[in-house]
Design a protein around this motif. Sequence first.
Motif, PDB file in Angstrom:
ATOM      1  N   LEU B  33     -30.817 -34.395 -58.788  1.00 47.67           N
ATOM      2  CA  LEU B  33     -29.623 -33.727 -59.332  1.00 47.67           C
ATOM      3  C   LEU B  33     -29.179 -34.299 -60.667  1.00 47.67           C
ATOM      4  N   SER B  34     -29.704 -35.478 -60.999  1.00 52.79           N
ATOM      5  CA  SER B  34     -29.312 -36.072 -62.280  1.00 52.79           C
ATOM      6  C   SER B  34     -29.882 -35.258 -63.434  1.00 52.79           C
ATOM      7  N   GLU B  35     -30.906 -34.478 -63.136  1.00 54.06           N
ATOM      8  CA  GLU B  35     -31.492 -33.622 -64.176  1.00 54.06           C
ATOM      9  C   GLU B  35     -30.535 -32.495 -64.516  1.00 54.06           C
ATOM     10  N   ARG B  36     -30.100 -31.807 -63.466  1.00 52.47           N
ATOM     11  CA  ARG B  36     -29.133 -30.715 -63.631  1.00 52.47           C
ATOM     12  C   ARG B  36     -28.660 -30.235 -62.260  1.00 52.47           C
ATOM     13  N   THR B  37     -27.668 -29.389 -62.274  1.00 55.08           N
ATOM     14  CA  THR B  37     -27.188 -28.728 -61.069  1.00 55.08           C
ATOM     15  C   THR B  37     -28.335 -27.943 -60.458  1.00 55.08           C
ATOM     16  N   LYS B  38     -28.466 -28.034 -59.140  1.00 52.78           N
ATOM     17  CA  LYS B  38     -29.562 -27.323 -58.492  1.00 52.78           C
ATOM     18  C   LYS B  38     -29.127 -26.654 -57.206  1.00 52.78           C
ATOM     19  N   ARG B  39     -29.953 -25.702 -56.746  1.00 53.31           N
ATOM     20  CA  ARG B  39     -29.712 -25.041 -55.469  1.00 53.31           C
ATOM     21  C   ARG B  39     -30.501 -25.757 -54.382  1.00 53.31           C
ATOM     22  N   PHE B  40     -30.153 -25.440 -53.142  1.00 52.05           N
ATOM     23  CA  PHE B  40     -30.763 -26.082 -51.976  1.00 52.05           C
ATOM     24  C   PHE B  40     -32.296 -26.114 -52.042  1.00 52.05           C
ATOM     25  N   LYS B  41     -32.881 -24.949 -52.247  1.00 49.89           N
ATOM     26  CA  LYS B  41     -34.338 -24.870 -52.227  1.00 49.89           C
ATOM     27  C   LYS B  41     -34.984 -25.638 -53.374  1.00 49.89           C
ATOM     28  N   GLU B  42     -34.298 -25.691 -54.496  1.00 51.42           N
ATOM     29  CA  GLU B  42     -34.843 -26.429 -55.632  1.00 51.42           C
ATOM     30  C   GLU B  42     -34.955 -27.916 -55.305  1.00 51.42           C
ATOM     31  N   ILE B  43     -33.898 -28.425 -54.715  1.00 49.33           N
ATOM     32  CA  ILE B  43     -33.904 -29.847 -54.327  1.00 49.33           C
ATOM     33  C   ILE B  43     -35.020 -30.075 -53.312  1.00 49.33           C
ATOM     34  N   ASN B  65     -19.186 -38.713 -49.399  1.00 44.42           N
ATOM     35  CA  ASN B  65     -19.021 -39.932 -50.192  1.00 44.42           C
ATOM     36  C   ASN B  65     -18.741 -39.633 -51.661  1.00 44.42           C
ATOM     37  N   LYS B  66     -18.515 -38.368 -51.969  1.00 43.46           N
ATOM     38  CA  LYS B  66     -18.134 -37.935 -53.327  1.00 43.46           C
ATOM     39  C   LYS B  66     -19.197 -38.243 -54.372  1.00 43.46           C
ATOM     40  N   LEU B  67     -20.416 -38.288 -53.929  1.00 40.99           N
ATOM     41  CA  LEU B  67     -21.478 -38.552 -54.901  1.00 40.99           C
ATOM     42  C   LEU B  67     -22.006 -37.254 -55.490  1.00 40.99           C
ATOM     43  N   ILE B  68     -21.818 -36.169 -54.753  1.00 44.29           N
ATOM     44  CA  ILE B  68     -22.180 -34.849 -55.271  1.00 44.29           C
ATOM     45  C   ILE B  68     -21.061 -33.871 -54.914  1.00 44.29           C
ATOM     46  N   SER B  69     -21.055 -32.723 -55.589  1.00 41.41           N
ATOM     47  CA  SER B  69     -20.106 -31.673 -55.218  1.00 41.41           C
ATOM     48  C   SER B  69     -20.882 -30.395 -54.920  1.00 41.41           C
ATOM     49  N   ARG B  70     -20.242 -29.498 -54.214  1.00 45.33           N
ATOM     50  CA  ARG B  70     -20.899 -28.324 -53.667  1.00 45.33           C
ATOM     51  C   ARG B  70     -20.117 -27.087 -54.043  1.00 45.33           C
ATOM     52  N   GLU B  71     -20.801 -26.084 -54.547  1.00 45.44           N
ATOM     53  CA  GLU B  71     -20.108 -24.846 -54.869  1.00 45.44           C
ATOM     54  C   GLU B  71     -20.838 -23.680 -54.215  1.00 45.44           C
ATOM     55  N   VAL B  72     -20.064 -22.889 -53.463  1.00 45.14           N
ATOM     56  CA  VAL B  72     -20.649 -21.774 -52.731  1.00 45.14           C
ATOM     57  C   VAL B  72     -20.324 -20.458 -53.426  1.00 45.14           C
ATOM     58  N   PHE B  73     -21.335 -19.610 -53.610  1.00 46.77           N
ATOM     59  CA  PHE B  73     -21.125 -18.286 -54.162  1.00 46.77           C
ATOM     60  C   PHE B  73     -21.304 -17.278 -53.033  1.00 46.77           C
ATOM     61  N   SER B  74     -20.336 -16.387 -52.878  1.00 48.66           N
ATOM     62  CA  SER B  74     -20.395 -15.435 -51.755  1.00 48.66           C
ATOM     63  C   SER B  74     -21.258 -14.232 -52.111  1.00 48.66           C
ATOM     64  N   THR B  75     -22.524 -14.491 -52.299  1.00 50.20           N
ATOM     65  CA  THR B  75     -23.457 -13.423 -52.623  1.00 50.20           C
ATOM     66  C   THR B  75     -24.541 -13.351 -51.557  1.00 50.20           C
ATOM     67  N   PHE B  76     -25.361 -12.331 -51.615  1.00 50.36           N
ATOM     68  CA  PHE B  76     -26.537 -12.303 -50.765  1.00 50.36           C
ATOM     69  C   PHE B  76     -27.751 -12.006 -51.601  1.00 50.36           C
ATOM     70  N   PRO B  78     -27.546 -15.939 -49.967  1.00 52.35           N
ATOM     71  CA  PRO B  78     -26.558 -16.974 -50.282  1.00 52.35           C
ATOM     72  C   PRO B  78     -26.985 -17.869 -51.433  1.00 52.35           C
ATOM     73  N   LYS B  79     -26.013 -18.359 -52.169  1.00 42.58           N
ATOM     74  CA  LYS B  79     -26.298 -19.258 -53.275  1.00 42.58           C
ATOM     75  C   LYS B  79     -25.316 -20.416 -53.219  1.00 42.58           C
ATOM     76  N   VAL B  80     -25.849 -21.596 -53.154  1.00 48.50           N
ATOM     77  CA  VAL B  80     -25.014 -22.792 -53.118  1.00 48.50           C
ATOM     78  C   VAL B  80     -25.550 -23.760 -54.158  1.00 48.50           C
ATOM     79  N   GLU B  81     -24.668 -24.227 -54.993  1.00 45.28           N
ATOM     80  CA  GLU B  81     -25.104 -25.153 -56.045  1.00 45.28           C
ATOM     81  C   GLU B  81     -24.582 -26.555 -55.810  1.00 45.28           C
ATOM     82  N   TYR B  82     -25.447 -27.514 -56.055  1.00 44.02           N
ATOM     83  CA  TYR B  82     -25.067 -28.918 -55.901  1.00 44.02           C
ATOM     84  C   TYR B  82     -25.078 -29.607 -57.253  1.00 44.02           C
ATOM     85  N   THR B  83     -24.036 -30.359 -57.499  1.00 43.01           N
ATOM     86  CA  THR B  83     -23.904 -31.061 -58.774  1.00 43.01           C
ATOM     87  C   THR B  83     -23.579 -32.525 -58.516  1.00 43.01           C
ATOM     88  N   ILE B  84     -24.199 -33.387 -59.275  1.00 43.44           N
ATOM     89  CA  ILE B  84     -23.892 -34.812 -59.127  1.00 43.44           C
ATOM     90  C   ILE B  84     -22.532 -35.082 -59.782  1.00 43.44           C
TER      91      ILE B  84
END
Lengths: 107, 107
Positions: B33-43, B65-76, B78-84
């Motif tokens: 994730l230090s490279e960039r924000t990624k989705r579940f499958k990418e990680i 532990n607040k090391l990453i944050s999570r953002e959910v998009f209500s699409t189909f 599903p899309k969830v992005e993780y950011t360090i």
Amino acid sequence: MLSNGGCPKTMLSIKDALEAVEGRWKLLILFSLSERTKRFKEISRDLNGITDKTLSKELKNLEENKLISREVFSTFPPKVEYTITEHGMSLEKVLDELHFWGLLHRQ
Amino acid sequence: MLSNGGCPKTMLSIKDALEAVEGRWKLLILFSLSERTKRFKEISRDLNGITDKTLSKELKNLEENKLISREVFSTFPPKVEYTITEHGMSLEKVLDELHFWGLLHRQ
DNA sequence: GAAAGTGCTATCCAAAAGGAAAGTAATATC
DNA sequence: GATATTACTTTCCTTTTGGATAGCACTTTC
């Protein structure tokens, strides 16, 4: 920014390092030994909570990975001394960074 | 020489840090994730070998532990992005040192 | 002569980690 | 209308981890 974020080769290096150091005891043992050469029970006391069995296993593993060396004295009661190797000492910076980060993280 | 070799307080800091980071996946996830924000499958693809179940659990733990944050998009689909987070990024040096040491250790 | 000290090893058992595989929900594509 | 996609969750089962306890070998201390 992390150097080489996500790069596969860097990922492998980190994976390798993690394998040699995984578990919650190994780094603490090395830290303890970084002070000076110590005997089994001394390390055990430093770590506070580890069982003989686990410590014994971890020490073996660290020795196999050449991070520490072991010297046996044929006396009674038995005396065995553990010393961190140069290779082990080269983890210094990892420990230092972990230490600083640990201080930060508590807040 | 390691700073404060064996010092009990330093030992506790390291112990704390190790708890937030233990296991063989968490640091690798952060590295990815230090490279960039990624989705579940990418990680998942980056890590090569981790199962969905384990990744899901590790991500939850890292979020707690607040090391990453999570953002959910209500699409189909599903899309969830993780950011360090910044706090996660502060592990940068630990990762760097682990990386260098990993390179060294292979030899 | 009982107890303490040392560095293990062995046994038993409980808990945690983690893999494999399948299921789900809604849309888009062929 | 079958199939693929995504981000999970669930179930089942095996492996790993690790704690508790006891034992051993020999010397020294009380």
